[in-house]
Scaffold this active site. Structure first.
Site, PDB file in Angstrom:
ATOM      1  N   GLU A  56      43.531  44.446  38.213  1.00 19.98           N
ATOM      2  CA  GLU A  56      43.023  45.355  37.207  1.00 19.98           C
ATOM      3  C   GLU A  56      42.838  46.727  37.856  1.00 19.98           C
ATOM      4  O   GLU A  56      42.177  46.843  38.891  1.00 19.98           O
ATOM      5  CB  GLU A  56      41.674  44.889  36.670  1.00 19.98           C
ATOM      6  CG  GLU A  56      41.667  43.498  36.067  1.00 19.98           C
ATOM      7  CD  GLU A  56      40.251  43.050  35.732  1.00 19.98           C
ATOM      8  OE1 GLU A  56      39.322  43.898  35.797  1.00 19.98           O
ATOM      9  OE2 GLU A  56      40.064  41.872  35.410  1.00 19.98           O
ATOM     10  N   ASP A  67      29.002  48.896  34.400  1.00 22.61           N
ATOM     11  CA  ASP A  67      29.277  48.755  35.823  1.00 22.61           C
ATOM     12  C   ASP A  67      28.031  49.018  36.653  1.00 22.61           C
ATOM     13  O   ASP A  67      27.255  49.935  36.382  1.00 22.61           O
ATOM     14  CB  ASP A  67      30.386  49.710  36.253  1.00 22.61           C
ATOM     15  CG  ASP A  67      31.725  49.352  35.634  1.00 22.61           C
ATOM     16  OD1 ASP A  67      32.047  48.149  35.632  1.00 22.61           O
ATOM     17  OD2 ASP A  67      32.428  50.246  35.150  1.00 22.61           O
TER      18      ASP A  67
END
Length: 274
Positions: A56, A67
């Site tokens: 990814e 995140d």
């Protein structure tokens, strides 16, 4: 109505290969432009060289709400370096042309929307991308993207979480392709001492709604954890641990690449221990 090709995608084929070998797939994540655009390309290639079955490429965002601090640090480095969507697409192109593994882009929706949905899908496909992971795009608002993705042969991966009710899981999995990204824990990304106890239950509930492979991310950082997740999931996704290895290398490119290959190798051994 979006239609899907009956020919297995590159991503589906990679996951099927792992399944035929009676193991889970290993999927690695790194943001584009980290530590530099050229360095990031080498780093992502190193993940495949070390044993990742798919990778990814993160599209750095100024407000990566899902995140944790490790990936936020990497995104900040990339953004301060001036990374643009064109650099992300270049990263996909150069990685895809150099490795025999599907290359996905993981991005928040806003950059895609600004760039242009059709344009992004076309440019990602032209770069050799296999699909896109869109963690913050509601399925109810995804038809335009899914139509563009299907037109250009791209998979669309959606994220499910432990908080998702069964009916919501069914709604999400009914429109995704490639695999289902199962968030193993509640909260933001980051390595953890233990894989979230909710992960196995989430995978079990999700399996009741789809035949798509289910890959688990958010927290895996060791071979032991990879083996634990591989016992019940079709794939293991690792991001923060790889980012941390590059941060620890403190600008020593060769040391960083060696550390990435070593960790990928350890994790690849882990997913084979199930």
């Amino acid at each position: 109505m979006t239609t899907q090709s009956t020919t297995p995608s590159r991503l589906s084929a990679a996951l099927a290969t792992a399944r035929s070998e009676d193991r889970a797939a290993l999927i690695g994540y790194l943001p584009a432009g980290f530590p530099t655009v050229d360095g990031g390309i080498k780093a992502i290639r190193a993940l495949v060289e070390g044993g990742c079955d798919a990778v990814e490429v993160g599209l750095p965002h100024s407000d990566p709400v899902l995140d944790g601090p490790t990936i936020q640090t990497a995104d900040d480095i990339a953004l301060r370096g001036g990374v643009k969507i064109s650099d992300v697409l270049r990263t996909v192109r150069e990685v895809a042309s150099a490795v025999d593994a599907p290359v996905l882009v993981m991005t928040y929706w806003n950059p895609v929307d600004r760039y242009g949905v059709e344009r992004f899908a076309a440019d990602l496909a032209a770069a050799g991308g296999a699909g896109c992971i869109l963690p913050d795009l509601p399925v109810e608002e995804s038809e335009e993207w899914r139509a563009a993705a299907a037109k250009h042969g791209l998979d669309t991966v959606f994220v499910v979480a432990p908080s998702s009710r069964d009916e919501r899981l069914a709604q999400i999995t009914s429109v995704g392709s490639g695999f289902v990204y199962a968030a193993a824990v509640m909260g933001v990304t980051g390595t953890r001492n233990q894989v979230g106890h909710l992960a196995e239950d989430l995978v079990k509930r999700t399996r009741g709604t789809t035949e798509l492979p289910i890959c688990v991310g958010l927290g895996v950082s060791t071979a032991g954890q990879a083996a634990e997740v591989a016992a019940f999931a079709d794939g293991v996704i690792v991001g923060s641990a790889f980012v941390q290895r590059l941060l620890d290398a403190a600008g020593d490119e060769e040391a960083g690449l060696a550390a990435l290959r070593a960790l990928a190798g350890e994790l690849a051994t882990g997913v084979r221990r199930r």
